[in-house]
Design an enzyme around this catalytic site. Structure first.
Site, PDB file in Angstrom:
ATOM      1  N   HIS A 227       0.821  -1.213   0.000  1.00  0.00           N
ATOM      2  CA  HIS A 227       0.000   0.000   0.000  1.00  0.00           C
ATOM      3  C   HIS A 227       0.852   1.259   0.000  1.00  0.00           C
ATOM      4  CE1 HIS A 227       0.742   0.999   4.271  1.00  0.00           C
ATOM      5  NE2 HIS A 227       0.657  -0.302   4.507  1.00  0.00           N
ATOM      6  N   CYS A 243       2.983  -5.072   6.734  1.00  0.00           N
ATOM      7  CA  CYS A 243       2.621  -4.607   5.392  1.00  0.00           C
ATOM      8  C   CYS A 243       3.841  -4.026   4.687  1.00  0.00           C
ATOM      9  CB  CYS A 243       1.506  -3.568   5.468  1.00  0.00           C
ATOM     10  SG  CYS A 243      -0.116  -4.259   5.859  1.00  0.00           S
TER      11      CYS A 243
END
Length: 267
Positions: A227, A243
Site C-alpha cells: 500500500h 505490510c
C-alpha cells in the site's frame, strides 16, 4: 559713617559680580548626577537635563544674590520631567549573521528532530535495473532485508521501488497473490493491532490522511497489503506491522502495472 557703609556694600557687591562666571563653570563641569553613555549615541549633543531634582532652597536672602548663586527653576512655567530611558537602548538589537556552515548544521539538527523534514534517499527512487532472478515477467519480488520491491519486466530487467517493511518481529516471507486492488482504501485496524495500539481509530475512510495511502493491493487472505503511505520518510526503514509500504506516487505506478492474481514473492 553712612558714606563709609555704603562704599563697603558697593565694594562687596562688585566682588560678588565677578564670581558668577566661575561658579557656573564649576556647575557645568561637574553635573549633579552620574552621566549615562549609550553605545548607540551619536555625536555629543549640548547638555540637556532629562531629570530634575528639586534642591532645597538656600537661605541666601533672595534678590540679586539668589539669582547669581541659586539653582532653582525660573518662574517661567518650567516643571521637572521624570527620567526617560533612551530610545533604542534595549530595542532594535540585531545578532550578527550566522556562519553558513553553522546555519547548515543547525538545519540538519532540526531535520533530524523532525522526521518529516528528512530528504528522501535517492537510492529508493523508482528505476529500471538489471534482474538475474528466475521469476517471470509480471511477478513482484519483495527484498525485505534491502527494502526494495522489484516488478520483473523480462529480458533481464526489472522496475525497482523503495519500500518500508515490518519492524523486528513483524517481518515475514512467503508467496502470495494479489487478491484485490483498491483506490484510496478505507482502513480498519485488526484486533491484534488494536490490542497493541488501543489509541488507533476503529475505522478510517480513505483519503490523504489514511495510513494505507492512495492505493492498496491485498495479499491473498492475509492481513498484509502492498500500500501507499502518507509518511514517505519511512521508506527504507523497518516501520510497519508486516505490510509493505511505498510512496504514494510509486504505489500508484505499480497499481497500474499489475493485475489481480499477480504472483508476489516475499523474501
Amino acid at each position: 559713617m553712612f558714606r563709609k557703609t555704603t562704599l563697603a556694600l558697593l565694594a562687596g557687591a562688585s566682588s560678588l559680580i565677578a564670581v558668577p562666571h566661575h561658579a557656573m563653570a564649576i556647575d557645568a563641569a561637574a553635573p549633579a548626577g552620574p552621566a549615562v553613555i549609550y553605545a548607540n549615541q551619536g555625536a555629543p549633543q549640548p547638555p540637556m537635563r532629562t531629570a530634575y531634582v528639586q534642591p532645597q532652597r538656600s537661605n541666601m536672602g533672595g534678590g540679586f544674590i539668589e539669582f547669581l548663586f541659586g539653582d532653582a527653576p525660573s518662574s517661567q512655567g518650567y516643571s521637572p520631567q521624570p527620567y526617560q530611558q533612551q530610545p533604542g537602548y534595549y530595542g532594535n538589537r540585531q545578532l550578527p549573521p550566522m556562519d553558513p556552515q553553522q546555519q547548515m548544521l543547525r538545519q540538519q539538527e532540526e531535520a533530524a528532530g523532525d522526521p518529516a523534514q528528512r530528504p528522501f534517499d535517492p537510492r529508493y527512487e523508482k528505476q529500471l535495473v538489471d534482474y538475474s532472478g528466475k521469476e517471470s515477467a509480471g511477478t513482484i519480488v519483495v527484498d525485505t532485508p534491502n527494502k526494495f520491491l522489484y516488478l520483473v519486466q523480462g529480458d533481464g530487467r526489472a522496475l525497482r521501488y523503495g519500500i518500508g517493511v515490518g519492524r523486528p518481529g513483524f517481518t515475514w516471507a512467503g508467496v502470495k497473490t494479489i487478491s484485490a486492488k483498491k483506490e484510496w482504501p478505507a482502513w480498519t485496524p485488526p484486533p491484534e493491532m488494536l490490542a497493541r495500539r488501543p489509541d488507533l481509530p476503529r475505522h478510517m475512510e480513505g483519503g490523504p490522511e489514511n495510513p494505507l495511502g492512495a492505493r492498496a493491493m491485498y495479499l491473498g487472505s492475509s492481513l498484509y497489503r502492498i500500500h501507499g503511505s502518507n509518511e514517505p520518510w519511512t521508506i527504507g526503514t523497518n516501520v510497519s506491522s508486516g505490510c509493505i509500504r511505498m510512496r504514494n506516487e510509486d504505489v500508484i505506478d505499480l497499481y497500474g502495472r499489475v493485475n489481480v492474481g499477480a504472483r508476489v514473492v516475499v523474501m
